[in-house]
Design a protein around this motif. Structure first.
Motif, PDB file in Angstrom:
ATOM      1  N   ARG A  24     -25.223 -27.212 -33.730  1.00  0.00           N
ATOM      2  CA  ARG A  24     -25.140 -27.665 -32.348  1.00  0.00           C
ATOM      3  C   ARG A  24     -24.226 -26.738 -31.559  1.00  0.00           C
ATOM      4  O   ARG A  24     -23.394 -26.050 -32.134  1.00  0.00           O
ATOM      5  CB  ARG A  24     -24.593 -29.096 -32.306  1.00  0.00           C
ATOM      6  N   ALA A  25     -24.391 -26.752 -30.251  1.00  0.00           N
ATOM      7  CA  ALA A  25     -23.556 -25.883 -29.419  1.00  0.00           C
ATOM      8  C   ALA A  25     -23.433 -26.472 -28.025  1.00  0.00           C
ATOM      9  O   ALA A  25     -24.352 -27.126 -27.523  1.00  0.00           O
ATOM     10  CB  ALA A  25     -24.142 -24.476 -29.342  1.00  0.00           C
ATOM     11  N   GLU A  26     -22.276 -26.239 -27.399  1.00  0.00           N
ATOM     12  CA  GLU A  26     -22.067 -26.711 -26.039  1.00  0.00           C
ATOM     13  C   GLU A  26     -22.884 -25.920 -25.040  1.00  0.00           C
ATOM     14  O   GLU A  26     -23.171 -26.386 -23.949  1.00  0.00           O
ATOM     15  CB  GLU A  26     -20.572 -26.648 -25.683  1.00  0.00           C
ATOM     16  N   ARG A  27     -23.253 -24.689 -25.407  1.00  0.00           N
ATOM     17  CA  ARG A  27     -24.195 -23.887 -24.634  1.00  0.00           C
ATOM     18  C   ARG A  27     -25.301 -23.443 -25.579  1.00  0.00           C
ATOM     19  O   ARG A  27     -25.049 -23.260 -26.778  1.00  0.00           O
ATOM     20  CB  ARG A  27     -23.506 -22.655 -24.020  1.00  0.00           C
ATOM     21  N   PRO A  28     -26.542 -23.255 -25.108  1.00  0.00           N
ATOM     22  CA  PRO A  28     -27.632 -22.906 -26.020  1.00  0.00           C
ATOM     23  C   PRO A  28     -27.314 -21.683 -26.865  1.00  0.00           C
ATOM     24  O   PRO A  28     -26.710 -20.712 -26.391  1.00  0.00           O
ATOM     25  CB  PRO A  28     -28.808 -22.627 -25.063  1.00  0.00           C
ATOM     26  N   VAL A  29     -27.692 -21.746 -28.128  1.00  0.00           N
ATOM     27  CA  VAL A  29     -27.514 -20.608 -29.033  1.00  0.00           C
ATOM     28  C   VAL A  29     -28.509 -19.520 -28.654  1.00  0.00           C
ATOM     29  O   VAL A  29     -29.704 -19.779 -28.491  1.00  0.00           O
ATOM     30  CB  VAL A  29     -27.730 -21.035 -30.496  1.00  0.00           C
ATOM     31  N   SER A  30     -28.027 -18.290 -28.521  1.00  0.00           N
ATOM     32  CA  SER A  30     -28.902 -17.188 -28.127  1.00  0.00           C
ATOM     33  C   SER A  30     -29.507 -16.530 -29.364  1.00  0.00           C
ATOM     34  O   SER A  30     -28.952 -16.598 -30.468  1.00  0.00           O
ATOM     35  CB  SER A  30     -28.128 -16.142 -27.320  1.00  0.00           C
ATOM     36  N   GLU A  31     -30.620 -15.860 -29.173  1.00  0.00           N
ATOM     37  CA  GLU A  31     -31.250 -15.132 -30.282  1.00  0.00           C
ATOM     38  C   GLU A  31     -30.338 -14.034 -30.803  1.00  0.00           C
ATOM     39  O   GLU A  31     -30.365 -13.707 -31.994  1.00  0.00           O
ATOM     40  CB  GLU A  31     -32.586 -14.539 -29.810  1.00  0.00           C
ATOM     41  N   LEU A  41     -20.661 -16.977 -34.391  1.00  0.00           N
ATOM     42  CA  LEU A  41     -20.014 -18.099 -33.718  1.00  0.00           C
ATOM     43  C   LEU A  41     -19.280 -17.600 -32.480  1.00  0.00           C
ATOM     44  O   LEU A  41     -18.729 -16.507 -32.480  1.00  0.00           O
ATOM     45  CB  LEU A  41     -19.037 -18.793 -34.673  1.00  0.00           C
ATOM     46  N   ARG A  42     -19.258 -18.423 -31.447  1.00  0.00           N
ATOM     47  CA  ARG A  42     -18.655 -18.026 -30.175  1.00  0.00           C
ATOM     48  C   ARG A  42     -17.364 -18.806 -29.911  1.00  0.00           C
ATOM     49  O   ARG A  42     -17.273 -19.992 -30.244  1.00  0.00           O
ATOM     50  CB  ARG A  42     -19.627 -18.300 -29.020  1.00  0.00           C
ATOM     51  N   LEU A  43     -16.400 -18.111 -29.296  1.00  0.00           N
ATOM     52  CA  LEU A  43     -15.198 -18.806 -28.860  1.00  0.00           C
ATOM     53  C   LEU A  43     -15.549 -19.802 -27.766  1.00  0.00           C
ATOM     54  O   LEU A  43     -16.359 -19.517 -26.879  1.00  0.00           O
ATOM     55  CB  LEU A  43     -14.160 -17.819 -28.334  1.00  0.00           C
ATOM     56  N   GLY A  44     -14.932 -20.977 -27.836  1.00  0.00           N
ATOM     57  CA  GLY A  44     -15.126 -21.977 -26.804  1.00  0.00           C
ATOM     58  C   GLY A  44     -14.180 -21.758 -25.638  1.00  0.00           C
ATOM     59  O   GLY A  44     -13.689 -20.647 -25.396  1.00  0.00           O
ATOM     60  N   ARG A  45     -13.875 -22.838 -24.938  1.00  0.00           N
ATOM     61  CA  ARG A  45     -13.069 -22.710 -23.712  1.00  0.00           C
ATOM     62  C   ARG A  45     -11.580 -22.699 -23.993  1.00  0.00           C
ATOM     63  O   ARG A  45     -10.814 -22.043 -23.291  1.00  0.00           O
ATOM     64  CB  ARG A  45     -13.405 -23.860 -22.749  1.00  0.00           C
ATOM     65  N   ARG A  46     -11.124 -23.421 -25.031  1.00  0.00           N
ATOM     66  CA  ARG A  46      -9.684 -23.619 -25.227  1.00  0.00           C
ATOM     67  C   ARG A  46      -9.175 -22.910 -26.479  1.00  0.00           C
ATOM     68  O   ARG A  46      -9.870 -22.801 -27.485  1.00  0.00           O
ATOM     69  CB  ARG A  46      -9.368 -25.112 -25.338  1.00  0.00           C
ATOM     70  N   ALA A  47      -7.935 -22.460 -26.370  1.00  0.00           N
ATOM     71  CA  ALA A  47      -7.229 -21.898 -27.517  1.00  0.00           C
ATOM     72  C   ALA A  47      -5.783 -22.373 -27.445  1.00  0.00           C
ATOM     73  O   ALA A  47      -5.301 -22.802 -26.385  1.00  0.00           O
ATOM     74  CB  ALA A  47      -7.297 -20.375 -27.512  1.00  0.00           C
ATOM     75  N   CYS A  98      -8.611 -21.368 -31.941  1.00  0.00           N
ATOM     76  CA  CYS A  98      -9.609 -21.439 -30.873  1.00  0.00           C
ATOM     77  C   CYS A  98     -10.696 -22.431 -31.255  1.00  0.00           C
ATOM     78  O   CYS A  98     -11.203 -22.395 -32.382  1.00  0.00           O
ATOM     79  CB  CYS A  98     -10.253 -20.078 -30.633  1.00  0.00           C
ATOM     80  N   GLU A  99     -11.057 -23.293 -30.342  1.00  0.00           N
ATOM     81  CA  GLU A  99     -12.233 -24.106 -30.591  1.00  0.00           C
ATOM     82  C   GLU A  99     -13.458 -23.209 -30.472  1.00  0.00           C
ATOM     83  O   GLU A  99     -13.490 -22.263 -29.683  1.00  0.00           O
ATOM     84  CB  GLU A  99     -12.309 -25.273 -29.604  1.00  0.00           C
ATOM     85  N   LEU A 100     -14.460 -23.481 -31.295  1.00  0.00           N
ATOM     86  CA  LEU A 100     -15.697 -22.723 -31.259  1.00  0.00           C
ATOM     87  C   LEU A 100     -16.772 -23.495 -30.516  1.00  0.00           C
ATOM     88  O   LEU A 100     -16.759 -24.738 -30.487  1.00  0.00           O
ATOM     89  CB  LEU A 100     -16.160 -22.393 -32.680  1.00  0.00           C
ATOM     90  N   ALA A 101     -17.709 -22.769 -29.911  1.00  0.00           N
ATOM     91  CA  ALA A 101     -18.768 -23.412 -29.145  1.00  0.00           C
ATOM     92  C   ALA A 101     -19.752 -24.153 -30.040  1.00  0.00           C
ATOM     93  O   ALA A 101     -20.412 -25.091 -29.600  1.00  0.00           O
ATOM     94  CB  ALA A 101     -19.507 -22.364 -28.307  1.00  0.00           C
ATOM     95  N   GLU A 102     -19.829 -23.740 -31.323  1.00  0.00           N
ATOM     96  CA  GLU A 102     -20.777 -24.333 -32.248  1.00  0.00           C
ATOM     97  C   GLU A 102     -20.114 -25.405 -33.112  1.00  0.00           C
ATOM     98  O   GLU A 102     -18.921 -25.309 -33.437  1.00  0.00           O
ATOM     99  CB  GLU A 102     -21.400 -23.272 -33.165  1.00  0.00           C
ATOM    100  N   SER A 163     -14.022 -16.737 -23.501  1.00  0.00           N
ATOM    101  CA  SER A 163     -14.980 -17.696 -24.014  1.00  0.00           C
ATOM    102  C   SER A 163     -16.328 -17.001 -24.217  1.00  0.00           C
ATOM    103  O   SER A 163     -16.782 -16.238 -23.362  1.00  0.00           O
ATOM    104  CB  SER A 163     -15.127 -18.848 -23.018  1.00  0.00           C
ATOM    105  N   GLY A 164     -16.953 -17.237 -25.360  1.00  0.00           N
ATOM    106  CA  GLY A 164     -18.230 -16.600 -25.667  1.00  0.00           C
ATOM    107  C   GLY A 164     -18.114 -15.410 -26.582  1.00  0.00           C
ATOM    108  O   GLY A 164     -19.130 -14.952 -27.121  1.00  0.00           O
ATOM    109  N   ALA A 165     -16.906 -14.878 -26.778  1.00  0.00           N
ATOM    110  CA  ALA A 165     -16.731 -13.738 -27.699  1.00  0.00           C
ATOM    111  C   ALA A 165     -17.112 -14.164 -29.115  1.00  0.00           C
ATOM    112  O   ALA A 165     -16.830 -15.274 -29.553  1.00  0.00           O
ATOM    113  CB  ALA A 165     -15.296 -13.247 -27.655  1.00  0.00           C
ATOM    114  N   ARG A 166     -17.751 -13.233 -29.830  1.00  0.00           N
ATOM    115  CA  ARG A 166     -18.214 -13.528 -31.196  1.00  0.00           C
ATOM    116  C   ARG A 166     -17.350 -12.743 -32.182  1.00  0.00           C
ATOM    117  O   ARG A 166     -17.519 -11.538 -32.340  1.00  0.00           O
ATOM    118  CB  ARG A 166     -19.690 -13.153 -31.340  1.00  0.00           C
TER     119      ARG A 166
END
Length: 365
Positions: A24-31, A41-47, A98-102, A163-166
């Protein structure tokens, strides 16, 4: 998925788990996040800046599940919260969570393992996955359901992250993915010792056609923006190490080095691989930070003709001599549940390091 098979889940099965809500992800998982045998995995909004690294499940035997979550333990260790939406600086020598988006809701027979991405390792970013209830880093048990977090500690360079960095990735497995002895022997017929322990590789300190044997991270450098590909001059951050005829390098305690393997390595399309230390008895240096090798790495089917392993080496307490050809690690192969529908280095896959030799992170020109 074929319920009677075991192995690492390939790209097409990762997409299925995403569509079914197991990933699951707070934003759609990209190809672009879906790799042949792993998911970025992507960094979320908070750290949060931490005063110390911690594991939420460590030392809490018998405690309730709610008490062993990251959210429950975080107030004991957090110093201040940071918003990553516009970017934040992670300072060298500090520890961040860091919270992750996934997040995950895995099937009962699927587990996950994590590792830093290649670029993170080459920047000397120490990145580890933390899950609720975890008593070890970089692992979730079969059937894990819950959020994911990344612990990040820059060791050589301060970095600007958004946010979004992998920075790390997970590999999902069903059951035991280890090769049989016969399967491992077929992959490396001239290997040394038990083939299931992986293919041994050594360090190249006398590179053919080059007078640079490696790079050592400079101290007191500027900030690195993780999104700037090719944006920095290598010598502003790295000191080149001249190749010497003796093929010898003395590692300085606390220093970080980028070196290369002497051997060309390959990961066949039906296998995934992970780099592991050659021996726990060689305790004076750490061999790598990023250890996942995807199907197709260095293979002709994906446009490669063998590729060197880049070695991310950090010396510990005392100076240590490396010799040309000294064993550094093993490439341990795993069975894929099925052949991926895309390979590392093939068209459409963002593979910065196919066919690599001695190569720094993508941020350097």
């Amino acid at each position: 998925m074929n319920g009677d098979r075991t192995g690492v889940l390939p790209s097409q099965h990762l997409r299925r788990l995403i569509s079914e809500g197991a990933i699951r992800a707070e934003r759609p998982v990209s190809e672009a996040q879906i790799q042949p045998a792993s998911l970025d995995l992507r960094l979320g909004r908070r750290a949060w800046r931490l005063r110390a690294s911690f594991l939420p499940g460590a030392g809490l035997a018998g405690a309730s599940a709610a008490a062993a979550t990251v959210a429950a333990r975080l107030p004991d260790f957090a110093m201040h919260e940071m918003d990553l939406t516009e970017g934040a600086v992670f300072e060298r020598g500090c520890v961040y969570l860091c919270e992750l988006a996934e997040s995950l809701a895995l099937p009962p027979d699927v587990s996950a393992a994590a590792n830093a991405k290649s670029t993170s390792g080459r920047l000397d970013l120490f990145v580890r996955l933390i899950a609720d209830g975890a008593a070890e880093f970089d692992r979730t048990p079969e059937g894990y359901a819950g959020p994911l977090f990344a612990e990040i500690s820059p060791r050589s360079f301060s970095v600007l992250a958004r946010s979004g960095a992998r920075l790390n990735q997970i590999r999902l497995r069903r059951g035991d993915s280890r090769l049989t002895e016969a399967e491992a022997q077929a992959l490396d017929p001239e290997g040394r010792g038990d083939a299931r322990q992986g293919r041994a590789f050594s360090v190249d300190l006398r590179p053919a056609g080059s007078d640079v044997a490696g790079w050592r991270a400079r101290r007191h450098t500027g900030l690195i923006d993780l999104e700037k590909t090719g944006g920095y001059a290598a010598r502003d951050f790295w000191e080149p190490l001249p190749a010497e005829s003796a093929g010898r390098l003395i590692l300085d305690p606390g220093a970080f080095y980028i070196l290369a393997s002497r051997e060309n390595l390959r990961t066949p399309p039906d296998c995934a691989a992970e780099m592991t230390p050659f021996s726990a008895g060689v305790g004076e240096f750490r061999v790598h930070y990023a250890g996942f090798f995807d199907p197709g790495f260095g293979c002709a089917e994906a446009g490669g003709e063998g590729a060197r392993a880049v070695l991310e080496v950090r010396c510990h307490e005392i100076p240590f001599v490396l010799e040309h050809g000294q064993d550094m690690g093993r490439l341990v192969y795993e069975r894929m549940l099925a052949r991926p529908d895309k390979l590392y280095g093939a068209g459409g896959v963002g593979s910065h390091y196919q066919g690599q030799g001695l190569k720094l992170a993508k941020q350097f020109a």
